[in-house]
Scaffold this motif. Structure first.
Motif, PDB file in Angstrom:
ATOM      1  N   ARG A  21      56.516  16.803  38.120  1.00 11.69           N
ATOM      2  CA  ARG A  21      57.430  15.934  37.842  1.00 11.69           C
ATOM      3  C   ARG A  21      57.497  14.875  36.774  1.00 11.69           C
ATOM      4  O   ARG A  21      58.026  15.207  35.967  1.00 11.69           O
ATOM      5  N   GLU A  22      55.907  14.438  36.553  1.00 10.63           N
ATOM      6  CA  GLU A  22      56.025  13.977  35.234  1.00 10.63           C
ATOM      7  C   GLU A  22      56.016  14.893  33.929  1.00 10.63           C
ATOM      8  O   GLU A  22      55.764  14.651  33.014  1.00 10.63           O
ATOM      9  N   ALA A  23      55.443  16.044  34.743  1.00 12.70           N
ATOM     10  CA  ALA A  23      55.317  16.811  33.450  1.00 12.70           C
ATOM     11  C   ALA A  23      56.627  17.063  33.206  1.00 12.70           C
ATOM     12  O   ALA A  23      56.555  17.748  31.627  1.00 12.70           O
ATOM     13  N   VAL A  24      57.327  17.410  33.857  1.00  6.25           N
ATOM     14  CA  VAL A  24      59.008  18.095  33.860  1.00  6.25           C
ATOM     15  C   VAL A  24      60.201  17.102  33.118  1.00  6.25           C
ATOM     16  O   VAL A  24      60.267  17.384  31.728  1.00  6.25           O
ATOM     17  N   VAL A  25      59.182  15.913  33.312  1.00  8.36           N
ATOM     18  CA  VAL A  25      60.174  14.686  33.082  1.00  8.36           C
ATOM     19  C   VAL A  25      59.057  14.111  30.999  1.00  8.36           C
ATOM     20  O   VAL A  25      60.402  14.497  30.496  1.00  8.36           O
ATOM     21  N   GLU A  26      58.102  14.277  30.716  1.00  6.33           N
ATOM     22  CA  GLU A  26      57.821  14.790  29.397  1.00  6.33           C
ATOM     23  C   GLU A  26      58.076  16.139  28.712  1.00  6.33           C
ATOM     24  O   GLU A  26      58.393  15.872  27.942  1.00  6.33           O
ATOM     25  N   ARG A  27      58.166  17.147  29.423  1.00  5.93           N
ATOM     26  CA  ARG A  27      58.520  17.741  28.625  1.00  5.93           C
ATOM     27  C   ARG A  27      60.149  18.261  28.326  1.00  5.93           C
ATOM     28  O   ARG A  27      61.139  18.919  26.874  1.00  5.93           O
ATOM     29  N   LEU A  28      61.031  17.514  29.046  1.00  9.78           N
ATOM     30  CA  LEU A  28      62.635  17.478  28.969  1.00  9.78           C
ATOM     31  C   LEU A  28      62.483  16.553  27.568  1.00  9.78           C
ATOM     32  O   LEU A  28      62.960  16.279  27.007  1.00  9.78           O
ATOM     33  N   ASN A  29      61.806  15.236  27.434  1.00 13.23           N
ATOM     34  CA  ASN A  29      61.897  14.161  26.755  1.00 13.23           C
ATOM     35  C   ASN A  29      61.165  15.155  24.685  1.00 13.23           C
ATOM     36  O   ASN A  29      62.173  14.356  24.313  1.00 13.23           O
ATOM     37  N   THR A  30      60.603  15.900  25.176  1.00 16.56           N
ATOM     38  CA  THR A  30      60.100  16.617  24.080  1.00 16.56           C
ATOM     39  C   THR A  30      61.116  17.341  23.483  1.00 16.56           C
ATOM     40  O   THR A  30      61.939  17.515  22.130  1.00 16.56           O
ATOM     41  N   ALA A  31      62.088  17.785  24.859  1.00 16.45           N
ATOM     42  CA  ALA A  31      63.094  18.875  24.063  1.00 16.45           C
ATOM     43  C   ALA A  31      64.055  18.249  23.265  1.00 16.45           C
ATOM     44  O   ALA A  31      64.630  18.768  22.895  1.00 16.45           O
ATOM     45  N   ALA A  32      65.030  16.705  23.892  1.00 17.70           N
ATOM     46  CA  ALA A  32      65.219  16.156  23.889  1.00 17.70           C
ATOM     47  C   ALA A  32      64.699  15.375  22.257  1.00 17.70           C
ATOM     48  O   ALA A  32      65.623  15.335  20.849  1.00 17.70           O
ATOM     49  N   ALA A  33      63.142  15.112  21.889  1.00 16.62           N
ATOM     50  CA  ALA A  33      63.479  15.138  20.663  1.00 16.62           C
ATOM     51  C   ALA A  33      63.299  15.627  19.316  1.00 16.62           C
ATOM     52  O   ALA A  33      63.525  16.012  18.281  1.00 16.62           O
ATOM     53  N   GLU A  34      63.044  17.240  19.879  1.00 20.76           N
ATOM     54  CA  GLU A  34      63.334  18.568  19.061  1.00 20.76           C
ATOM     55  C   GLU A  34      64.957  19.087  19.059  1.00 20.76           C
ATOM     56  O   GLU A  34      64.975  19.402  18.403  1.00 20.76           O
TER      57      GLU A  34
END
Length: 198
Positions: A21-34
């Motif tokens: 779950r945390e890995a997906v959260v991190e990936r989503l935050n990165t996608a938003a930052a991009e």
């Protein structure tokens, strides 16, 4: 009287871990930052990710995002040339690999690697002699972007993917020689057990 064998649980029904779950959260935050997703959509997806119970709940949240591979990472390029190339044993697996079968063929064997990447992108061009890709049991492959070419393409892998194993995203063309992705065969399994002293 004993009950009959129960139906095996499909991978998308497996329970996910806190780390996944945390890995997906991190990936989503990165996608938003991009700038790939806006903040409203981020909030919705984060809520779904934190409450996900199975892979079926989690997978759609990043399905429309590109693989999380550093843009500055150079791909490993393997060319079969005239005499062929084999990459096997213990070797460092990068996030991106480009393979050309050439006249001599290429064999790419991941069964003894210790790979912790979430995904591996492989572009395979079978050319004249073809390419064989061997992945361990428990790894899964996504092959919808492969073109059969004249030599054909065969995906002999099983869809079950174990937690913390890479997803191999395969694209390219079978060319004249063809491309095969599979798990180890019985002879390769026996050889591996002998090497491990079993």
């Amino acid at each position: 009287m004993s009950a009959g064998p129960s139906e095996p649980v499909r991978r998308d029904e497996w329970r996910v871990s806190h780390d996944e779950r945390e890995a997906v959260v991190e990936r989503l935050n990165t996608a938003a930052a991009e700038g790939r997703i806006d903040l409203n959509e981020l909030d919705v997806r984060l809520g779904l990710a934190l409450n996900a119970k199975t892979y079926a709940d989690l997978a759609p949240l990043t399905a429309d995002l590109p693989p999380d591979v550093p843009v500055n990472q150079e791909p490993l390029v393997l060319k079969g040339g005239m005499h062929g190339v084999t990459r096997s044993g213990r070797w460092d697996v990068p996030g991106r690999i480009t393979v050309y079968g050439g006249m001599g063929a290429v064999k790419l064997d991941f069964t003894e690697t210790d790979c912790r990447l979430p995904e591996i992108q492989i572009e395979a061009q079978g050319q004249m002699a073809g390419i064989t890709i061997i992945i361990p049991d428990g790894w899964a492959a996504e092959t919808s972007r492969m073109d059969a070419g004249l030599g054909g393409f065969k995906d002999k892998t099983t869809p079950q993917r174990l937690p913390r194993t890479p997803l191999v995203r395969l694209s390219g063309s079978g060319g004249a020689g063809g491309v095969v992705i599979r798990h180890p065969n019985s002879w390769e399994r026996r050889k591996q057990r002998r090497l491990q002293g079993r």
